[in-house]
Design a protein around this motif. Structure first.
Motif, PDB file in Angstrom:
ATOM      1  N   PHE A 127       5.978  22.996  10.411  1.00  9.58           N
ATOM      2  CA  PHE A 127       6.464  23.885   9.347  1.00  9.58           C
ATOM      3  C   PHE A 127       7.664  24.666   9.889  1.00  9.58           C
ATOM      4  N   PRO A 128       8.824  24.597   9.192  1.00  8.08           N
ATOM      5  CA  PRO A 128      10.031  25.214   9.763  1.00  8.08           C
ATOM      6  C   PRO A 128      10.040  26.739   9.624  1.00  8.08           C
ATOM      7  N   LEU A 129      10.435  27.396  10.694  1.00  9.19           N
ATOM      8  CA  LEU A 129      10.571  28.864  10.708  1.00  9.19           C
ATOM      9  C   LEU A 129      11.902  29.215  11.352  1.00  9.19           C
ATOM     10  N   GLU A 130      12.333  30.440  11.078  1.00  8.43           N
ATOM     11  CA  GLU A 130      13.506  30.972  11.784  1.00  8.43           C
ATOM     12  C   GLU A 130      13.141  32.337  12.342  1.00  8.43           C
ATOM     13  N   GLU A 131      13.994  32.849  13.214  1.00  9.26           N
ATOM     14  CA  GLU A 131      13.736  34.150  13.839  1.00  9.26           C
ATOM     15  C   GLU A 131      13.485  35.238  12.779  1.00  9.26           C
ATOM     16  N   LYS A 132      14.189  35.144  11.663  1.00  6.47           N
ATOM     17  CA  LYS A 132      14.056  36.173  10.624  1.00  6.47           C
ATOM     18  C   LYS A 132      12.667  36.170   9.979  1.00  6.47           C
ATOM     19  N   ASP A 133      11.888  35.109  10.216  1.00  5.71           N
ATOM     20  CA  ASP A 133      10.539  35.031   9.656  1.00  5.71           C
ATOM     21  C   ASP A 133       9.493  35.709  10.553  1.00  5.71           C
ATOM     22  N   ILE A 134       9.876  36.095  11.745  1.00  5.67           N
ATOM     23  CA  ILE A 134       8.905  36.706  12.665  1.00  5.67           C
ATOM     24  C   ILE A 134       8.799  38.204  12.358  1.00  5.67           C
ATOM     25  N   VAL A 135       7.617  38.593  11.901  1.00  2.00           N
ATOM     26  CA  VAL A 135       7.435  39.980  11.441  1.00  2.00           C
ATOM     27  C   VAL A 135       7.614  40.947  12.613  1.00  2.00           C
ATOM     28  N   GLY A 136       8.401  41.980  12.381  1.00  2.00           N
ATOM     29  CA  GLY A 136       8.590  43.008  13.409  1.00  2.00           C
ATOM     30  C   GLY A 136       9.496  42.557  14.530  1.00  2.00           C
ATOM     31  N   ARG A 137      10.450  41.655  14.218  1.00  2.33           N
ATOM     32  CA  ARG A 137      11.345  41.151  15.277  1.00  2.33           C
ATOM     33  C   ARG A 137      12.144  42.294  15.886  1.00  2.33           C
ATOM     34  N   HIS A 138      12.274  43.432  15.157  1.00  3.56           N
ATOM     35  CA  HIS A 138      13.041  44.568  15.662  1.00  3.56           C
ATOM     36  C   HIS A 138      12.199  45.452  16.588  1.00  3.56           C
ATOM     37  N   LEU A 139      10.896  45.141  16.703  1.00  2.00           N
ATOM     38  CA  LEU A 139      10.015  46.003  17.507  1.00  2.00           C
ATOM     39  C   LEU A 139       9.785  45.399  18.891  1.00  2.00           C
ATOM     40  N   SER A 140       9.302  46.234  19.824  1.00  2.00           N
ATOM     41  CA  SER A 140       8.991  45.717  21.161  1.00  2.00           C
ATOM     42  C   SER A 140       7.719  44.870  21.077  1.00  2.00           C
ATOM     43  N   PRO A 141       7.500  43.951  22.053  1.00  4.18           N
ATOM     44  CA  PRO A 141       6.329  43.060  21.991  1.00  4.18           C
ATOM     45  C   PRO A 141       5.003  43.805  21.871  1.00  4.18           C
ATOM     46  N   THR A 142       4.900  45.014  22.399  1.00  3.59           N
ATOM     47  CA  THR A 142       3.614  45.732  22.321  1.00  3.59           C
ATOM     48  C   THR A 142       3.399  46.361  20.950  1.00  3.59           C
ATOM     49  N   LYS A 143       4.438  46.384  20.138  1.00  7.82           N
ATOM     50  CA  LYS A 143       4.290  47.033  18.825  1.00  7.82           C
ATOM     51  C   LYS A 143       4.254  46.042  17.679  1.00  7.82           C
ATOM     52  N   ARG A 144       4.449  44.767  17.963  1.00 12.63           N
ATOM     53  CA  ARG A 144       4.400  43.790  16.856  1.00 12.63           C
ATOM     54  C   ARG A 144       3.294  42.765  17.142  1.00 12.63           C
ATOM     55  N   GLY A 145       3.284  41.673  16.388  1.00 13.29           N
ATOM     56  CA  GLY A 145       2.305  40.608  16.603  1.00 13.29           C
ATOM     57  C   GLY A 145       0.876  41.122  16.503  1.00 13.29           C
ATOM     58  N   LEU A 146      -0.022  40.435  17.200  1.00 16.60           N
ATOM     59  CA  LEU A 146      -1.444  40.801  17.135  1.00 16.60           C
ATOM     60  C   LEU A 146      -1.658  42.233  17.612  1.00 16.60           C
ATOM     61  N   TRP A 147      -0.940  42.591  18.660  1.00 16.17           N
ATOM     62  CA  TRP A 147      -1.062  43.925  19.253  1.00 16.17           C
ATOM     63  C   TRP A 147      -0.744  45.000  18.213  1.00 16.17           C
ATOM     64  N   GLY A 148       0.366  44.793  17.516  1.00 16.09           N
ATOM     65  CA  GLY A 148       0.792  45.757  16.496  1.00 16.09           C
ATOM     66  C   GLY A 148      -0.161  45.762  15.310  1.00 16.09           C
ATOM     67  N   ALA A 149      -0.748  44.597  15.023  1.00 14.01           N
ATOM     68  CA  ALA A 149      -1.599  44.498  13.832  1.00 14.01           C
ATOM     69  C   ALA A 149      -2.979  45.128  14.047  1.00 14.01           C
ATOM     70  N   LEU A 150      -3.326  45.452  15.299  1.00 15.87           N
ATOM     71  CA  LEU A 150      -4.658  46.012  15.545  1.00 15.87           C
ATOM     72  C   LEU A 150      -4.882  47.296  14.750  1.00 15.87           C
ATOM     73  N   ARG A 151      -3.844  48.119  14.672  1.00 16.25           N
ATOM     74  CA  ARG A 151      -3.964  49.360  13.880  1.00 16.25           C
ATOM     75  C   ARG A 151      -4.221  49.026  12.420  1.00 16.25           C
ATOM     76  N   THR A 152      -3.558  47.948  11.984  1.00 13.25           N
ATOM     77  CA  THR A 152      -3.726  47.514  10.600  1.00 13.25           C
ATOM     78  C   THR A 152      -5.182  47.155  10.329  1.00 13.25           C
ATOM     79  N   PHE A 153      -5.817  46.481  11.291  1.00 12.70           N
ATOM     80  CA  PHE A 153      -7.207  46.063  11.087  1.00 12.70           C
ATOM     81  C   PHE A 153      -8.114  47.282  10.895  1.00 12.70           C
ATOM     82  N   HIS A 154      -7.854  48.340  11.673  1.00  7.92           N
ATOM     83  CA  HIS A 154      -8.661  49.562  11.488  1.00  7.92           C
ATOM     84  C   HIS A 154      -8.531  50.064  10.058  1.00  7.92           C
ATOM     85  N   ARG A 155      -7.308  49.950   9.526  1.00  7.09           N
ATOM     86  CA  ARG A 155      -7.087  50.486   8.177  1.00  7.09           C
ATOM     87  C   ARG A 155      -7.767  49.644   7.098  1.00  7.09           C
ATOM     88  N   MET A 156      -7.947  48.370   7.382  1.00  9.83           N
ATOM     89  CA  MET A 156      -8.557  47.494   6.366  1.00  9.83           C
ATOM     90  C   MET A 156     -10.067  47.655   6.315  1.00  9.83           C
TER      91      MET A 156
END
Ligand code: FAD
Length: 385
Positions: A222-251
Motif C-alpha cells: 500500500f503506497p504511503l508518503e512522508e506526509k501520511d505519517i502522523v506527527g511527522r513534525h514531532l520528535s520520535p518520543t512524542k508521536r507513533g505508539l509512544w505519543g498515542a499512549l496518552r490517547t489510549f488513556h483518554r479513550m
C-alpha cells in the motif's frame, strides 16, 4: 465546557438521540449495512460531527440551555456515550464520524493532516478506522508486525494485517499503526486512504456489537508518503505508539461509559417490564442500582482527571474493569429476572447480553488494565490510594 449544573440538561438531550438509536438497534443488529438508510436521523448527524474541533468544521450539540458540546473533553464524551449506548451501543459505534481516530489526530496530527482528516466528515456522513490490533497481537501493541518500508520520502510501502477493526469495511479514511524498525519508538501511525489499491477490508461475523462491523484489513504494498505519517513534525518520543499512549488513556473512560450504558439499559428494562418483585429480587435490583450510581461517579471522576492530566490513567483502568464486568452481570441479571425463555421473548435483552461481552476486549482487557493500575501504584502515581 460541561459543569455539574448543566449535566442534567445535556443528558436530557442525549436521551432523545438515544431513543432514535434504540428504534433501529435490532434492525442494524440483523443487517448492519442498513445503517446507511438512517444517516439522515438527527442522532446520526450529531455522531458524524462528534469530536471534531470547531476550527476544523466541528458542529456542536446545542442544548436547550444554549450550551455547546463538541465532545472534545473526556467528561463530555462519557456523559454523551453512556446515554447513546443505553439507546443502542451497536448503532452508536457503527455510526459515522471520526471516533477514536479523532483523539489521535487532535493530539498528534499537523495542520495539513488535521485538515485532510476532518474534511472527510464535512462532505456528509463518513467513517474512520483506528487500526492497531493484529491477528494474535491485540494486547501487546509493541509486537505488531505490520510494516512500513521506506525507499524515499515519496515512496513508502505498508504491508500487513489488522484484525477486529471497527468500521474497517466502511471507512473512507483510517489510521494504521505499523513498525518502521523493531523498537517501540519505531511504531508509527499512517493516514490511510482505503480507496487506493493495496487495501482490502473484509467484515467479520460477530455475536455482539454487530453494527460496528469489525473487519479484517489487509495492506499489500500500500503506497504511503512522508506526509501520511502522523506527527511527522514531532520528535520520535512524542508521536507513533509512544505519543498515542496518552490517547489510549483518554479513550478508556469512553469504553467504560459504553458498558455502563448497557448495564443501565438492562436495569431500566426490567423495571419497565415488571412491577412485582420478590424480596430477594428487590435486594438484587437495589444492589445493581447502587453499583450503577457508583460506577457512573467513578467514570466521570476518571474522565475529569484525565482532562486535567492525560498521564493519569489508572482510575480510567479501574473504571473500565468495573464497567465491563457490570455490563455482563447486569445483562445476565435482567435475563434471569425476565424468566425462562427471556432470550427469545426479549430481543433487546438478548442483544445487550451479546453486546456486553465485547467490552472486556475493547481498549485493553482486564488483565492489561490491572497491569496499568499496578504500574501506577509502583510509580507512585496513586497519591490518594
Ligand atoms: C468489539 C471490538 C471492537 C474492536 N475494535 C478495535 C479497533 O477499532 N481497532 C483495534 O485496533 N482493535 C480493536 N479491537 C481489538 C481489541 O483491542 C483486542 O481484542 C484487544 O486488544 C485484545 O487483544 P486480543 O483479542 O488479541 O487478545 P490477546 O491479547 O490475545 O489476549 C487474550 C487473553 O490473554 C490475556 N493477556 C494478554 N497479554 C497479557 C499479559 N501481558 N498479561 C496477562 N494477561 C494477558 C488477555 O487479558 C486476554 O484475556 C476490537 C475488539 C472488539 C471485541
Amino acid at each position: 465546557m460541561i459543569t455539574p449544573s448543566t449535566i442534567a440538561v445535556f443528558e436530557y438531550e442525549m436521551k432523545r438521540y438515544a431513543a432514535e438509536l434504540r428504534n433501529i438497534g435490532l434492525l442494524i443488529d440483523r443487517e448492519p449495512e442498513r445503517i446507511n438508510d438512517f444517516l439522515h436521523l438527527p442522532a446520526m448527524k450529531a455522531i458524524n460531527h462528534m469530536m471534531i474541533p470547531p476550527e476544523y468544521g466541528g458542529q456542536p450539540i446545542i442544548t436547550i440551555g444554549q450550551e455547546k458540546y463538541y465532545g472534545l473533553s473526556s467528561l463530555e464524551r462519557v456523559i454523551t456515550i453512556e446515554q447513546l449506548s443505553a439507546g443502542d451501543a451497536g448503532v452508536f459505534l457503527g455510526g459515522p464520524g471520526p471516533s477514536m481516530s479523532s483523539i489521535v489526530m487532535m493530539d498528534l496530527g499537523d495542520e495539513e493532516q488535521k485538515e485532510r482528516f476532518y474534511s472527510h466528515f464535512m462532505k456528509g456522513s463518513a467513517w474512520a478506522f483506528f487500526a492497531l490490533s493484529e491477528p494474535d497481537k491485540g494486547s501487546d501493541a509493541t509486537e505488531i508486525s505490520t510494516r512500513i518500508t521506506r525507499q524515499s520520502a515519496s515512496d513508502m510501502k505498508l504491508n500487513g494485517h489488522k484484525f477486529y477493526i471497527g468500521n474497517g469495511s466502511r471507512a473512507s479514511i483510517g489510521l494504521a499503526f505499523a513498525q518502521t524498525n523493531r523498537t517501540p519508538l519505531g511504531i508509527q501511525i499512517a493516514i490511510v486512504d482505503p480507496s487506493i489499491q493495496g487495501f482490502k477490508a473484509t467484515p467479520l461475523d460477530t455475536m455482539g456489537l454487530r453494527g460496528l462491523r469489525i473487519s479484517h484489513l489487509e495492506f499489500e504494498d500500500f503506497p504511503l508518503e512522508e506526509k501520511d505519517i502522523v506527527g511527522r513534525h514531532l520528535s520520535p518520543t512524542k508521536r507513533g505508539l509512544w505519543g498515542a499512549l496518552r490517547t489510549f488513556h483518554r479513550m478508556r473512560p469512553s469504553v467504560a461509559a459504553l458498558a455502563l450504558g448497557i448495564a443501565q439499559a438492562s436495569y431500566d428494562y426490567v423495571l419497565e417490564q415488571r412491577s412485582i418483585f420478590t424480596e430477594r429480587e428487590k435486594t438484587e435490583l437495589e444492589r445493581l442500582e447502587m453499583r450503577l450510581h457508583s460506577l457512573r461517579s467513578m467514570i466521570r471522576h476518571a474522565a475529569a482527571e484525565i482532562d486535567q492530566n492525560a498521564q493519569k490513567g489508572y482510575l480510567a483502568s479501574l473504571s473500565k474493569i468495573r464497567a465491563a464486568s457490570l455490563a455482563e452481570e447486569a445483562t445476565e441479571l435482567a435475563l434471569a429476572m425476565m424468566g425462562p425463555g427471556s432470550m427469545v421473548e426479549h430481543p433487546l435483552l438478548n442483544k445487550w447480553y451479546r453486546d456486553a461481552r465485547a467490552f472486556e476486549f475493547m481498549e485493553g482487557t482486564t488483565s492489561i488494565q490491572k497491569i496499568n493500575v499496578f504500574q501506577a501504584y509502583a510509580n507512585g502515581k496513586m497519591q490518594h490510594a
